[in-house]
Design an enzyme around this catalytic site. Structure first.
Site, PDB file in Angstrom:
ATOM      1  N   LYS A   1       4.071 -15.132 -13.585  1.00  0.00           N
ATOM      2  CA  LYS A   1       5.397 -14.783 -14.124  1.00  0.00           C
ATOM      3  C   LYS A   1       5.900 -13.563 -13.356  1.00  0.00           C
ATOM      4  O   LYS A   1       5.848 -12.431 -13.836  1.00  0.00           O
ATOM      5  CB  LYS A   1       5.323 -14.528 -15.632  1.00  0.00           C
ATOM      6  CG  LYS A   1       6.682 -14.641 -16.314  1.00  0.00           C
ATOM      7  CD  LYS A   1       6.534 -14.788 -17.814  1.00  0.00           C
ATOM      8  CE  LYS A   1       7.846 -14.614 -18.552  1.00  0.00           C
ATOM      9  NZ  LYS A   1       8.891 -15.576 -18.230  1.00  0.00           N
TER      10      LYS A   1
ATOM     11  N   GLU B   1       9.388 -28.385 -15.334  1.00  0.00           N
ATOM     12  CA  GLU B   1       9.767 -27.634 -16.541  1.00  0.00           C
ATOM     13  C   GLU B   1      11.246 -27.310 -16.489  1.00  0.00           C
ATOM     14  O   GLU B   1      11.915 -27.605 -15.502  1.00  0.00           O
ATOM     15  CB  GLU B   1       8.922 -26.359 -16.642  1.00  0.00           C
ATOM     16  CG  GLU B   1       9.071 -25.428 -15.438  1.00  0.00           C
ATOM     17  CD  GLU B   1       8.216 -24.162 -15.534  1.00  0.00           C
ATOM     18  OE1 GLU B   1       7.820 -23.787 -16.650  1.00  0.00           O
ATOM     19  OE2 GLU B   1       7.967 -23.561 -14.476  1.00  0.00           O
TER      20      GLU B   1
ATOM     21  N   ARG C   1       0.829  -1.223   0.000  1.00  0.00           N
ATOM     22  CA  ARG C   1       0.000   0.000   0.000  1.00  0.00           C
ATOM     23  C   ARG C   1       0.853   1.259   0.000  1.00  0.00           C
ATOM     24  O   ARG C   1       0.381   2.343  -0.317  1.00  0.00           O
ATOM     25  CB  ARG C   1      -0.927   0.009   1.222  1.00  0.00           C
ATOM     26  CG  ARG C   1      -2.002  -1.062   1.162  1.00  0.00           C
ATOM     27  CD  ARG C   1      -2.762  -1.135   2.456  1.00  0.00           C
ATOM     28  NE  ARG C   1      -1.840  -1.385   3.585  1.00  0.00           N
ATOM     29  CZ  ARG C   1      -2.231  -1.534   4.851  1.00  0.00           C
ATOM     30  NH1 ARG C   1      -3.521  -1.451   5.160  1.00  0.00           N
ATOM     31  NH2 ARG C   1      -1.349  -1.754   5.793  1.00  0.00           N
TER      32      ARG C   1
HETATM   33  N1  PXG Z   1       8.811 -21.753 -17.967  1.00  0.00           N
HETATM   34  C1  PXG Z   1       9.458 -20.733 -17.379  1.00  0.00           C
HETATM   35  C2  PXG Z   1       9.863 -20.862 -15.969  1.00  0.00           C
HETATM   36  C3  PXG Z   1       9.735 -19.568 -18.097  1.00  0.00           C
HETATM   37  O1  PXG Z   1      10.359 -18.560 -17.527  1.00  0.00           O
HETATM   38  C4  PXG Z   1       8.703 -20.592 -20.031  1.00  0.00           C
HETATM   39  C5  PXG Z   1       8.438 -21.699 -19.248  1.00  0.00           C
HETATM   40  C6  PXG Z   1       8.237 -20.580 -21.446  1.00  0.00           C
HETATM   41  O2  PXG Z   1       7.167 -19.677 -21.594  1.00  0.00           O
HETATM   42  P1  PXG Z   1       6.927 -18.884 -22.943  1.00  0.00           P
HETATM   43  O3  PXG Z   1       5.693 -18.119 -22.666  1.00  0.00           O
HETATM   44  O4  PXG Z   1       8.114 -18.003 -23.178  1.00  0.00           O
HETATM   45  O5  PXG Z   1       6.770 -19.906 -23.997  1.00  0.00           O
HETATM   46  C7  PXG Z   1       9.346 -19.496 -19.453  1.00  0.00           C
HETATM   47  C8  PXG Z   1       9.610 -18.271 -20.253  1.00  0.00           C
HETATM   48  C9  PXG Z   1      15.269 -16.020 -20.932  1.00  0.00           C
HETATM   49  C10 PXG Z   1      13.802 -16.067 -21.150  1.00  0.00           C
HETATM   50  O6  PXG Z   1      15.856 -14.982 -21.259  1.00  0.00           O
HETATM   51  C11 PXG Z   1      13.019 -16.944 -20.462  1.00  0.00           C
HETATM   52  C12 PXG Z   1      11.655 -16.964 -20.702  1.00  0.00           C
HETATM   53  C13 PXG Z   1      11.111 -16.140 -21.621  1.00  0.00           C
HETATM   54  C14 PXG Z   1      11.926 -15.264 -22.291  1.00  0.00           C
HETATM   55  C15 PXG Z   1      13.288 -15.224 -22.064  1.00  0.00           C
HETATM   56  O7  PXG Z   1      15.819 -17.009 -20.432  1.00  0.00           O
HETATM   57  N2  PXG Z   1      10.938 -17.829 -19.994  1.00  0.00           N
END
Ligand code: PXG
Length: 300
Positions: free
Chosen positions: A160, A193, A114
């Protein structure tokens, strides 16, 4: 660095400034709770061939993440999408990477959100360093890391958030092992993942990927792969996977905005399938690349 005249122009909106400013002027307060506590959310978005790929999906996920942490973004989704497109245009990015960050904003030294009346919005459009092209042809060898993915009941991986320490600690293990990426298990020992990508396996001609409830980020690329595989007549199932499922898979690959689709040929020194990128994986990579060249929101 972007090579736009005058250097990288970064969109910054906080209590004081609103609009694009040169990189050196794009400062955020040390009292910003994004910095002090990782209190905020972000997106990583790609532009290909003068178009922003899956923009609305990324914007929707950003707002969903923000909603989950009770962060009200003082801008509607349409305007945010426009900021992303403008950031690409102003920086003359046709193929590149956009980082959108919304943090709680400037507050005091306590946790209390806040005390942060104005969220900070940052949008950076730049080029990115990708995995070596060789990896897409030869495939990637990965390991299982010992760091478990955050439990969804503590910090849901499907938010995220700016709190990426879980992934970074895992990434340090990956780097120490001399690899590019690692597989994280959830607290129950099932496959979750990668540190920055989702995982798929192929077995008996069917694709399987971890369901969101197993504690993962619902990747946009994962969604695209499910979509294109289905259109290609390949059935896709969301299934909780064990390491044994991956060791015994015919094919395996990782998906992410940065990684796109990367074939995985070895996990923990066990060859997956024939130990080379699989035929279905290669078809998906090809279709994905075609899609990135033709779909998306035009920058100009
Ligand atoms: N799992 C995690 C933990 C992520 O951070 C994904 C899956 C894949 O999600 P998307 O929506 O991108 O298909 C992510 C995405 C990097 C970088 O610079 C990492 C992500 C996205 C962009 C850049 O390592 N992670």
């Amino acid at each position: 660095m972007g090579d736009a005249p005058g250097g990288l122009q970064i969109y910054l909106r906080d209590g004081i400034r609103q609009g694009f400013v040169p990189e050196r002027e794009a400062n955020v307060s040390v009292f910003d709770h994004g910095y002090l506590y990782g209190d905020g959310v972000f997106e990583g978005i790609r532009a290909y061939h003068g178009r922003v790929f899956r923009l609305s999906e990324h914007i929707e996920r950003l707002y969903r993440s923000a909603h989950a942490i009770c962060l009200k973004i003082p801008m509607d989704e349409e305007e945010m999408a426009q900021v992303v497109v403008s950031a690409c245009r102003i920086n003359q990015i046709r193929d590149g990477y956009v980082r959108l960050v919304v943090s709680r904003g400037k507050g005091d030294l306590g946790l209390d959100p806040r005390k942060c009346p104005v969220p900070t919005i940052v949008c950076i459009a730049d080029t990115i360093d990708l995995y070596p092209p060789d990896l897409y042809k030869k495939g990637m060898e990965i390991i299982t890391v010992s760091t478990r993915r955050n439990r969804p009941d503590a910090l849901n991986p499907n938010i995220k958030s700016l709190n990426y320490l879980n992934n970074i600690i895992a990434k340090i293990e990956v780097i120490q092992a001399g690899k590019f990426e690692g597989l994280m298990l959830n607290s129950e020992g099932y496959v979750a993942e990668g540190t920055g990508d989702n995982i798929f396996i192929l077995r008996g001609g069917e694709l399987m990927t971890t369901p969101v409830y197993a504690g993962i980020l619902e990747g946009i690329t994962r969604g695209v792969v499910i979509e294109i595989a289905t259109k290609m007549g390949i059935s896709v199932h969301e299934r909780v996977l064990t390491l044994l499922d991956v060791y015994g898979a015919d094919e395996c690959f990782l998906t992410g905005t940065g990684a796109e689709i990367v074939p995985v040929i070895k996990l923990d020194e066990r060859a997956i399938g024939a130990g080379v990128p699989g035929a279905v994986t290669e078809q998906l990579i090809q279709r994905f690349r075609e899609l990135t060249q033709e779909a998306g929101v035009p920058i100009e």
